[in-house]
Structures are given as structure tokens and as C-alpha cells.
Write a protein that holds these residues in place. Structure first.
Motif, PDB file in Angstrom:
ATOM      1  N   ARG A   5     -16.361  -3.067 -19.384  1.00  0.00           N
ATOM      2  CA  ARG A   5     -17.608  -3.471 -18.727  1.00  0.00           C
ATOM      3  C   ARG A   5     -17.391  -4.162 -17.371  1.00  0.00           C
ATOM      4  O   ARG A   5     -18.037  -3.799 -16.383  1.00  0.00           O
ATOM      5  CB  ARG A   5     -18.392  -4.377 -19.690  1.00  0.00           C
ATOM      6  N   PRO A   6     -16.498  -5.159 -17.282  1.00  0.00           N
ATOM      7  CA  PRO A   6     -16.347  -5.852 -15.991  1.00  0.00           C
ATOM      8  C   PRO A   6     -15.917  -4.927 -14.856  1.00  0.00           C
ATOM      9  O   PRO A   6     -16.374  -5.092 -13.719  1.00  0.00           O
ATOM     10  CB  PRO A   6     -15.273  -6.911 -16.283  1.00  0.00           C
ATOM     11  N   ALA A   7     -15.039  -3.957 -15.159  1.00  0.00           N
ATOM     12  CA  ALA A   7     -14.571  -3.051 -14.107  1.00  0.00           C
ATOM     13  C   ALA A   7     -15.718  -2.224 -13.543  1.00  0.00           C
ATOM     14  O   ALA A   7     -15.810  -2.013 -12.326  1.00  0.00           O
ATOM     15  CB  ALA A   7     -13.471  -2.137 -14.655  1.00  0.00           C
ATOM     16  N   LEU A   8     -16.618  -1.758 -14.414  1.00  0.00           N
ATOM     17  CA  LEU A   8     -17.754  -0.970 -13.943  1.00  0.00           C
ATOM     18  C   LEU A   8     -18.707  -1.831 -13.126  1.00  0.00           C
ATOM     19  O   LEU A   8     -19.177  -1.409 -12.065  1.00  0.00           O
ATOM     20  CB  LEU A   8     -18.493  -0.332 -15.126  1.00  0.00           C
ATOM     21  N   LEU A   9     -18.975  -3.032 -13.616  1.00  0.00           N
ATOM     22  CA  LEU A   9     -19.936  -3.887 -12.915  1.00  0.00           C
ATOM     23  C   LEU A   9     -19.361  -4.435 -11.615  1.00  0.00           C
ATOM     24  O   LEU A   9     -20.110  -4.833 -10.716  1.00  0.00           O
ATOM     25  CB  LEU A   9     -20.393  -5.014 -13.838  1.00  0.00           C
ATOM     26  N   THR A  10     -18.018  -4.479 -11.514  1.00  0.00           N
ATOM     27  CA  THR A  10     -17.386  -4.853 -10.247  1.00  0.00           C
ATOM     28  C   THR A  10     -17.623  -3.771  -9.201  1.00  0.00           C
ATOM     29  O   THR A  10     -17.815  -4.058  -8.014  1.00  0.00           O
ATOM     30  CB  THR A  10     -15.882  -5.083 -10.443  1.00  0.00           C
ATOM     31  N   ILE A  11     -17.623  -2.515  -9.642  1.00  0.00           N
ATOM     32  CA  ILE A  11     -17.917  -1.410  -8.728  1.00  0.00           C
ATOM     33  C   ILE A  11     -19.335  -1.559  -8.192  1.00  0.00           C
ATOM     34  O   ILE A  11     -19.574  -1.487  -6.988  1.00  0.00           O
ATOM     35  CB  ILE A  11     -17.740  -0.058  -9.435  1.00  0.00           C
ATOM     36  N   SER A  12     -20.298  -1.765  -9.136  1.00  0.00           N
ATOM     37  CA  SER A  12     -21.693  -1.946  -8.720  1.00  0.00           C
ATOM     38  C   SER A  12     -22.535  -2.361  -9.915  1.00  0.00           C
ATOM     39  O   SER A  12     -22.359  -1.842 -11.028  1.00  0.00           O
ATOM     40  CB  SER A  12     -22.257  -0.653  -8.133  1.00  0.00           C
ATOM     41  N   ASP A  13     -23.465  -3.277  -9.675  1.00  0.00           N
ATOM     42  CA  ASP A  13     -24.437  -3.632 -10.718  1.00  0.00           C
ATOM     43  C   ASP A  13     -25.313  -2.440 -11.089  1.00  0.00           C
ATOM     44  O   ASP A  13     -25.924  -2.435 -12.164  1.00  0.00           O
ATOM     45  CB  ASP A  13     -25.325  -4.783 -10.237  1.00  0.00           C
ATOM     46  N   ASP A  14     -25.373  -1.450 -10.214  1.00  0.00           N
ATOM     47  CA  ASP A  14     -26.179  -0.264 -10.498  1.00  0.00           C
ATOM     48  C   ASP A  14     -25.644   0.529 -11.681  1.00  0.00           C
ATOM     49  O   ASP A  14     -26.329   1.437 -12.188  1.00  0.00           O
ATOM     50  CB  ASP A  14     -26.231   0.657  -9.272  1.00  0.00           C
ATOM     51  N   GLY A  41     -25.037  -0.818 -14.505  1.00  0.00           N
ATOM     52  CA  GLY A  41     -25.540  -1.477 -15.712  1.00  0.00           C
ATOM     53  C   GLY A  41     -26.298  -0.544 -16.642  1.00  0.00           C
ATOM     54  O   GLY A  41     -26.078  -0.562 -17.861  1.00  0.00           O
ATOM     55  N   PRO A  42     -27.219   0.290 -16.128  1.00  0.00           N
ATOM     56  CA  PRO A  42     -27.938   1.207 -17.023  1.00  0.00           C
ATOM     57  C   PRO A  42     -27.031   2.195 -17.743  1.00  0.00           C
ATOM     58  O   PRO A  42     -27.354   2.636 -18.850  1.00  0.00           O
ATOM     59  CB  PRO A  42     -28.895   1.934 -16.063  1.00  0.00           C
ATOM     60  N   MET A  43     -25.902   2.557 -17.136  1.00  0.00           N
ATOM     61  CA  MET A  43     -24.946   3.430 -17.817  1.00  0.00           C
ATOM     62  C   MET A  43     -24.409   2.736 -19.062  1.00  0.00           C
ATOM     63  O   MET A  43     -24.350   3.323 -20.152  1.00  0.00           O
ATOM     64  CB  MET A  43     -23.795   3.785 -16.877  1.00  0.00           C
ATOM     65  N   LEU A  44     -24.027   1.483 -18.895  1.00  0.00           N
ATOM     66  CA  LEU A  44     -23.494   0.726 -20.029  1.00  0.00           C
ATOM     67  C   LEU A  44     -24.567   0.487 -21.085  1.00  0.00           C
ATOM     68  O   LEU A  44     -24.290   0.564 -22.280  1.00  0.00           O
ATOM     69  CB  LEU A  44     -22.927  -0.603 -19.524  1.00  0.00           C
ATOM     70  N   SER A  45     -25.778   0.205 -20.643  1.00  0.00           N
ATOM     71  CA  SER A  45     -26.865  -0.016 -21.613  1.00  0.00           C
ATOM     72  C   SER A  45     -27.141   1.238 -22.436  1.00  0.00           C
ATOM     73  O   SER A  45     -27.367   1.163 -23.644  1.00  0.00           O
ATOM     74  CB  SER A  45     -28.143  -0.443 -20.872  1.00  0.00           C
ATOM     75  N   ARG A  93     -33.044  11.498 -21.166  1.00  0.00           N
ATOM     76  CA  ARG A  93     -34.431  11.043 -21.071  1.00  0.00           C
ATOM     77  C   ARG A  93     -34.514   9.578 -20.629  1.00  0.00           C
ATOM     78  O   ARG A  93     -35.447   9.178 -19.917  1.00  0.00           O
ATOM     79  CB  ARG A  93     -35.141  11.219 -22.411  1.00  0.00           C
ATOM     80  N   ARG A  94     -33.552   8.758 -21.032  1.00  0.00           N
ATOM     81  CA  ARG A  94     -33.515   7.363 -20.590  1.00  0.00           C
ATOM     82  C   ARG A  94     -33.400   7.297 -19.068  1.00  0.00           C
ATOM     83  O   ARG A  94     -34.105   6.527 -18.401  1.00  0.00           O
ATOM     84  CB  ARG A  94     -32.325   6.624 -21.217  1.00  0.00           C
ATOM     85  N   PHE A  95     -32.496   8.106 -18.506  1.00  0.00           N
ATOM     86  CA  PHE A  95     -32.301   8.070 -17.060  1.00  0.00           C
ATOM     87  C   PHE A  95     -33.457   8.730 -16.311  1.00  0.00           C
ATOM     88  O   PHE A  95     -33.799   8.327 -15.191  1.00  0.00           O
ATOM     89  CB  PHE A  95     -30.968   8.722 -16.693  1.00  0.00           C
ATOM     90  N   PHE A 102     -32.158  14.137 -12.128  1.00  0.00           N
ATOM     91  CA  PHE A 102     -31.405  12.884 -12.101  1.00  0.00           C
ATOM     92  C   PHE A 102     -30.971  12.505 -13.516  1.00  0.00           C
ATOM     93  O   PHE A 102     -29.816  12.111 -13.739  1.00  0.00           O
ATOM     94  CB  PHE A 102     -32.241  11.762 -11.495  1.00  0.00           C
ATOM     95  N   GLY A 103     -31.890  12.623 -14.454  1.00  0.00           N
ATOM     96  CA  GLY A 103     -31.564  12.281 -15.840  1.00  0.00           C
ATOM     97  C   GLY A 103     -30.428  13.122 -16.389  1.00  0.00           C
ATOM     98  O   GLY A 103     -29.495  12.590 -17.020  1.00  0.00           O
ATOM     99  N   SER A 104     -30.487  14.428 -16.160  1.00  0.00           N
ATOM    100  CA  SER A 104     -29.432  15.322 -16.651  1.00  0.00           C
ATOM    101  C   SER A 104     -28.096  15.014 -15.981  1.00  0.00           C
ATOM    102  O   SER A 104     -27.056  14.957 -16.641  1.00  0.00           O
ATOM    103  CB  SER A 104     -29.813  16.779 -16.406  1.00  0.00           C
ATOM    104  N   GLY A 105     -28.126  14.794 -14.673  1.00  0.00           N
ATOM    105  CA  GLY A 105     -26.892  14.506 -13.963  1.00  0.00           C
ATOM    106  C   GLY A 105     -26.246  13.213 -14.422  1.00  0.00           C
ATOM    107  O   GLY A 105     -25.020  13.150 -14.632  1.00  0.00           O
ATOM    108  N   ALA A 106     -27.054  12.175 -14.574  1.00  0.00           N
ATOM    109  CA  ALA A 106     -26.520  10.888 -15.019  1.00  0.00           C
ATOM    110  C   ALA A 106     -25.944  10.997 -16.429  1.00  0.00           C
ATOM    111  O   ALA A 106     -24.890  10.423 -16.731  1.00  0.00           O
ATOM    112  CB  ALA A 106     -27.619   9.827 -14.976  1.00  0.00           C
ATOM    113  N   ALA A 107     -26.633  11.740 -17.307  1.00  0.00           N
ATOM    114  CA  ALA A 107     -26.153  11.903 -18.678  1.00  0.00           C
ATOM    115  C   ALA A 107     -24.829  12.658 -18.711  1.00  0.00           C
ATOM    116  O   ALA A 107     -23.913  12.298 -19.463  1.00  0.00           O
ATOM    117  CB  ALA A 107     -27.199  12.629 -19.518  1.00  0.00           C
ATOM    118  N   ILE A 108     -24.709  13.712 -17.916  1.00  0.00           N
ATOM    119  CA  ILE A 108     -23.450  14.462 -17.869  1.00  0.00           C
ATOM    120  C   ILE A 108     -22.301  13.556 -17.440  1.00  0.00           C
ATOM    121  O   ILE A 108     -21.203  13.586 -18.022  1.00  0.00           O
ATOM    122  CB  ILE A 108     -23.586  15.667 -16.925  1.00  0.00           C
TER     123      ILE A 108
END
Length: 350
Positions: free
Chosen positions: A22-31, A33-37, A104-106, A122-128
Motif C-alpha cells: 500500500r505505501p509504495a502505491l500511495l507514494t506514487i500518487s494518492d489517485d 487509492g481507489p485501486m486499493l479500495s 463497474r466501481r471505476f 475508463f472502468g474497463s481499462g482501470a479493471a484490466i
């Protein structure tokens, strides 16, 4: 170790691994966060069958109860997360485990933020991308599980084969849906590679390989695991049509809307009259299929004898698995645990 304890330790190992990432991803960007959630939500559910079979494959081959095997087994849940995320994109599924599917979340995030462009794309791309991340992390978790290099080297070949087979099985599944005329034989081929090997046989083989199993133990685990894996997927096919949404976490008849060319459907078409077959082909795969349409197709599947034939197949495969397990050269604790898992895999309601 009991099934409930295995599940608890697998959950803890998964949580610890993701928390380390988690910290490594959030260091890249707070954006991110939804991926981790989204991943947290998906990993919060599931039956943990693959880790359980991996653990008992290890024990069946004489492995001791050590923390490293739990972490290695838990890595299969990240592989499963990857497969589920991608599968839902390909099937345009709205839900998974009783909540919105990842794409669907994204898609909803895109709309809520009022961003320009195509929310669905966007949703499909983020999920992939999240599915790809889970696939990468599955390998990382396996390699850092704590087992020694020799053990991991033995298991790596099985792990790689398992990942190859499930992707080939997924393609065959998509191909059969596109062709639109799966036979029982072709549907069973999809079952073997998309589900049976991936869910039960290969996790057993992985655990056994990590423990340095003798060839006769590995062969016995195949004799048990492959037919049980087929029975598991056939039960899943039945639940996809007749399951209670409150139990399955998916809308009633969702497999019918998605047009899945399952063994259940193939058995029904084999036994259908011309009128029944025409109705089944016409309505199968209709994304707008309503409750009345689902009931119509369910009635056809029952009246043709397709459901009864599928239940008979499940029973025969379970009997084959039980006979193989009874003759397997494994100690009684592993035999009892694998017998209990056979019941859990094939009599479930989710």
C-alpha cells in the motif's frame, strides 16, 4: 489445521501482503487509492478453496505445518482476483460477491467525478490494470512466501502451468460463447482448463510440489482433484441458473443473460425438442432477459432433463474423486480434510 483456521491465516497473510504494498502505491500518487479500495473489497470475500487445496496438497505430500506454506497458498487468492476482475470485464458482469464488479466501481467513479470521456471505457481499462497488478503480485507473494529456494523452485513450474492453463481456458470459454454452439464435449474442455485444473488439481499439485511429493502422491491427487474440479464447476453452472441471489451474490439467471455455453446448457440442448431448442437459443445471451424470461429458460432446462443430467454428472464425478482419495497414499488427516473439502466444493449454495 482446521479449514476455518486455514481461512483465517490465509486472510491474515493476504491483508499483510497488501498492506506492505500500500505505501509504495500511495507514494506514487494518492489517485491510486481507489485501486486499493477496489482490491480490498474484492479480497474481503471468497471461499479460499484454492489455498485450502494447496495447503492440503502440501500436507498430503508430508509437508509440515509452517507459515511459509500459508503465504504461498494465499498467493493463489491474488491470482484468483486477477482472473475474476478480467472475467467480469469480458462478461460485462455488474456484480461480484454481492457488490459492484471492479469495472463497474471505476465506471461509477468516473461518473461521480464528472470526468469527460467514456465512463464504461475508463472502468474497463482501470479493471484490466488492477487485474494485471494482482497477477504480478501473485507471483511476488509466492516468491516471498518464506519457503526455501529449493521448495519454491519445485513449485514454480506448477504455478506457471496453472496460470497458463486458466488463461487458455478463459479464451476457450469466450470462443465457445462466440461460436454459440457448444457441445457437452467442448463445454467439458472449457470446464477442465478454466476451472477444474485451476481450482483444485493444480493447487493440490502446487502444495505437493513445494513439499517434494513422490510421483504416486501427485498422481493420486490428480485422480481426486480433476474429477472433483469438474464437479465443482458443474455445481457452479447450476447455481448460475438456479442459485439464490442472496447466496450467490449475483442476480438470478445471470449466466443466462451472459449467454454462457455451459455443460448444463449443452445437456439441455441435446435433449430439447425443436421448439425448446429454438427458444433456448433465441433467449440465451439476451442482456435484457427479465425475470419471466429467466423462468422460461429454467423451465426448459428442467423439462428437457438437462438439470437432472447435470446433477447425475456431478454425482458421478464426486464418486470418482472419493474413490481415488480412498486409495491415495496419504495420511489420514489429509484424507479427512480433502474429503471435507470435496463436500464443501460440490454441495455449496454460493
Amino acid at each position: 489445521m482446521s479449514t476455518s483456521r486455514i481461512r483465517k491465516e490465509v486472510d491474515e497473510a493476504l491483508l499483510a501482503f497488501v498492506d506492505r504494498q500500500r505505501p509504495a502505491l500511495l507514494t506514487i500518487s494518492d489517485d491510486l487509492g481507489p485501486m486499493l479500495s477496489a482490491l480490498d473489497a474484492l479480497l474481503g470475500g471468497g471461499k479460499r478453496l484454492r489455498p485450502a487445496f494447496c495447503y492440503w496438497g502440501w500436507r498430503a505430500a508430508g509437508g509440515e505445518d509452517v507459515p511459509g506454506i500459508v503465504a504461498a497458498a494465499a498467493s493463489l487468492e491474488l491470482l484468483q482476483a486477477s482472473a475474476l476482475i478480467h472475467d467480469d470485464v469480458m462478461d460485462s458482469s455488474d456484480t461480484r460477491r454481492g457488490q459492484p464488479s471492479v469495472h463497474r466501481r471505476f465506471e461509477a467513479l468516473h461518473r461521480a467525478q464528472g470526468w469527460p470521456g467514456d465512463a464504461a471505457a475508463f472502468g474497463s481499462g482501470a479493471a484490466i490494470l488492477l487485474g494485471d497488478l494482482c497477477l504480478a503480485w501473485s507471483g511476488e507473494m509466492f516468491e516471498t512466501c518464506g519457503l526455501d529456494d529449493i521448495s519454491r523452485r519445485r513449485g514454480r513450474e506448477v504455478y506457471d502451468l496453472m496460470r497458463t492453463e486458466v488463461m487458455c481456458g478463459q479464451y476457450l470459454d469466450m470462443l465457445e460463447g462466440t461460436r454459440g454452439e457448444a457441445t457437452v464435449a467442448t463445454a467439458l474442455r472449457v470446464v477442465e482448463y478454466k476451472s477444474a485444473k485451476y481450482t483444485i488439481e493444480r493447487p493440490l499439485h502446487l502444495g505437493a510440489a513445494l513439499a517434494g511429493a513422490r510421483p504416486d502422491v501427485t498422481a493420486a491427487l490428480t485422480g481426486y482433484g480433476l474429477p472433483l474440479g469438474v464437479a465443482f464447476q458443474l455445481r457452479d453452472d447450476v447455481l448460475g441458473v438456479f442459485g439464490d441471489p442472496a447466496e450467490t451474490g449475483k442476480p438470478a439467471g445471470d449466466d443466462l443473460r451472459e449467454g454462457k455455453r455451459t455443460v448444463l446448457v449443452a445437456l439441455s440442448l441435446e435433449r430439447a425438442s425443436d421448439a425448446q431448442a429454438a427458444a433456448l437459443r433465441r433467449r440465451l445471451g439476451d442482456p435484457e432477459l427479465d425475470a419471466a424470461g429467466v423462468d422460461e429458460l429454467r423451465t426448459i432446462i428442467v423439462e428437457t432433463g438437462g438439470l437432472a443430467a447435470c446433477e447425475d454428472m456431478i454425482g458421478r464425478y464426486v464418486e470418482e474423486a472419493e474413490a481415488a482419495l480412498e486409495a491415495a497414499p496419504v495420511h489420514d488427516e489429509a484424507r479427512r480434510a480433502l474429503s471435507e473439502l470435496a463436500v464443501a466444493a460440490t454441495t455449496r449454495s454460493t
